[in-house]
Design an enzyme around this catalytic site. Structure first.
Site, PDB file in Angstrom:
ATOM      1  N   ASN A  59       2.310   9.693  -3.664  1.00  0.00           N
ATOM      2  CA  ASN A  59       2.556   8.264  -3.522  1.00  0.00           C
ATOM      3  C   ASN A  59       2.647   7.817  -2.066  1.00  0.00           C
ATOM      4  O   ASN A  59       2.961   6.660  -1.792  1.00  0.00           O
ATOM      5  CB  ASN A  59       3.828   7.857  -4.274  1.00  0.00           C
ATOM      6  CG  ASN A  59       5.084   8.451  -3.655  1.00  0.00           C
ATOM      7  OD1 ASN A  59       5.055   9.590  -3.199  1.00  0.00           O
ATOM      8  ND2 ASN A  59       6.167   7.709  -3.651  1.00  0.00           N
ATOM      9  N   ALA A  60       2.352   8.719  -1.142  1.00  0.00           N
ATOM     10  CA  ALA A  60       2.321   8.315   0.269  1.00  0.00           C
ATOM     11  C   ALA A  60       1.066   7.499   0.520  1.00  0.00           C
ATOM     12  O   ALA A  60       0.001   7.799  -0.018  1.00  0.00           O
ATOM     13  CB  ALA A  60       2.340   9.551   1.166  1.00  0.00           C
ATOM     14  N   GLY A  61       1.184   6.471   1.331  1.00  0.00           N
ATOM     15  CA  GLY A  61       0.003   5.653   1.605  1.00  0.00           C
ATOM     16  C   GLY A  61       0.314   4.522   2.566  1.00  0.00           C
ATOM     17  O   GLY A  61       1.466   4.246   2.884  1.00  0.00           O
ATOM     18  N   GLN A 121      -9.302  -5.988   2.590  1.00  0.00           N
ATOM     19  CA  GLN A 121      -8.847  -4.593   2.588  1.00  0.00           C
ATOM     20  C   GLN A 121      -9.983  -3.666   2.135  1.00  0.00           C
ATOM     21  O   GLN A 121      -9.807  -2.848   1.248  1.00  0.00           O
ATOM     22  CB  GLN A 121      -7.651  -4.414   1.651  1.00  0.00           C
ATOM     23  CG  GLN A 121      -6.382  -5.109   2.117  1.00  0.00           C
ATOM     24  CD  GLN A 121      -5.220  -4.816   1.176  1.00  0.00           C
ATOM     25  OE1 GLN A 121      -5.380  -4.801  -0.036  1.00  0.00           O
ATOM     26  NE2 GLN A 121      -4.061  -4.579   1.742  1.00  0.00           N
ATOM     27  N   TYR A 124      -9.076  -0.032   2.498  1.00  0.00           N
ATOM     28  CA  TYR A 124      -8.037   0.341   1.522  1.00  0.00           C
ATOM     29  C   TYR A 124      -8.663   0.524   0.138  1.00  0.00           C
ATOM     30  O   TYR A 124      -8.374   1.494  -0.571  1.00  0.00           O
ATOM     31  CB  TYR A 124      -6.967  -0.744   1.488  1.00  0.00           C
ATOM     32  CG  TYR A 124      -5.886  -0.524   0.459  1.00  0.00           C
ATOM     33  CD1 TYR A 124      -4.797   0.303   0.739  1.00  0.00           C
ATOM     34  CD2 TYR A 124      -5.930  -1.166  -0.781  1.00  0.00           C
ATOM     35  CE1 TYR A 124      -3.788   0.498  -0.195  1.00  0.00           C
ATOM     36  CE2 TYR A 124      -4.932  -0.973  -1.720  1.00  0.00           C
ATOM     37  CZ  TYR A 124      -3.862  -0.151  -1.419  1.00  0.00           C
ATOM     38  OH  TYR A 124      -2.874   0.044  -2.351  1.00  0.00           O
TER      39      TYR A 124
END
Length: 198
Positions: A59-61, A121, A124
């Site tokens: 869940n890192a981002g 984005q 992203y």
């Protein structure tokens, strides 16, 4: 309960505060952009708990809103090395232990931006779309079950990691599907496919 390693990159205090309230939690520094850092963090966790990693929640981002014309090569690389390559490294460095034990759970957090393309984005959206396809490819490679659940991108437990992550772990251990604000008819705005491999 579960023994949980809480990875942090820059917010050490937040991770420490969380650990203080949960005796089964362990804070560990990790920079998922660096394989060396990931390997070091995994080793620290395994040494602390005396066991291999059984469940991974990627869940890192990061997020970064910019007009397409203003996205630089540095912006692009930073986004993909964090949101895509980082998840890849974590999975690659943990899944062998799961394979040996014939048990494990991997949850890759993705975004509606990867389905519809985020406005302002582009980098992203590309990273999150890649995360979804990586999950499918990984599952196909290792003949793992992939659950695709139609969900709504609205406020709810999914928006709050302190609620969502424990719920996710519990449901994965019970072999349950994760359904959050489901709309099976695909008629409401904001609906998308939620993918996790197990």
């Amino acid at each position: 309960g579960y023994f949980v390693a809480c990875g942090y990159h820059t917010h050490e205090r937040d991770a420490s505060d969380l650990v203080e309230g949960y005796p089964n939690a362990f804070a560990v520094h990790i920079d998922i952009r660096s394989r060396k850092s990931v390997i070091k963090a995994i080793a620290a966790v395994q040494k602390h708990w005396g066991a291999t990693v059984d469940i991974v929640i990627n869940n890192a981002g990061i997020a970064d809103e910019k007009q397409f014309e203003k996205i630089t090569d540095v912006d692009w690389d930073h986004m993909l090395e964090t949101n895509l390559r980082g998840a890849f490294i974590v999975v690659q460095e943990t899944h062998l232990g799961m394979q040996k034990k014939h048990w494990g759970r991997i949850v890759n957090m993705v975004s509606i931006g990867g389905q519809w393309g985020g406005q302002r984005q582009v980098h992203y959206a590309a990273a999150k779309a890649g995360g979804e396809e990586m999950s499918l490819a990984f599952a196909n490679t290792y003949k793992m079950t992939v659950i695709i659940t139609h969900t709504m991108n609205v406020f709810g437990e999914r928006q709050h990691p302190q609620k969502f992550i424990p719920m996710t772990i519990k449901k994965l251990l019970n072999n349950e599907k994760i359904i959050i604000h489901s709309n099976k008819e695909k008629t409401k705005a904001g609906s998308r496919f939620w993918i996790h491999a197990r």
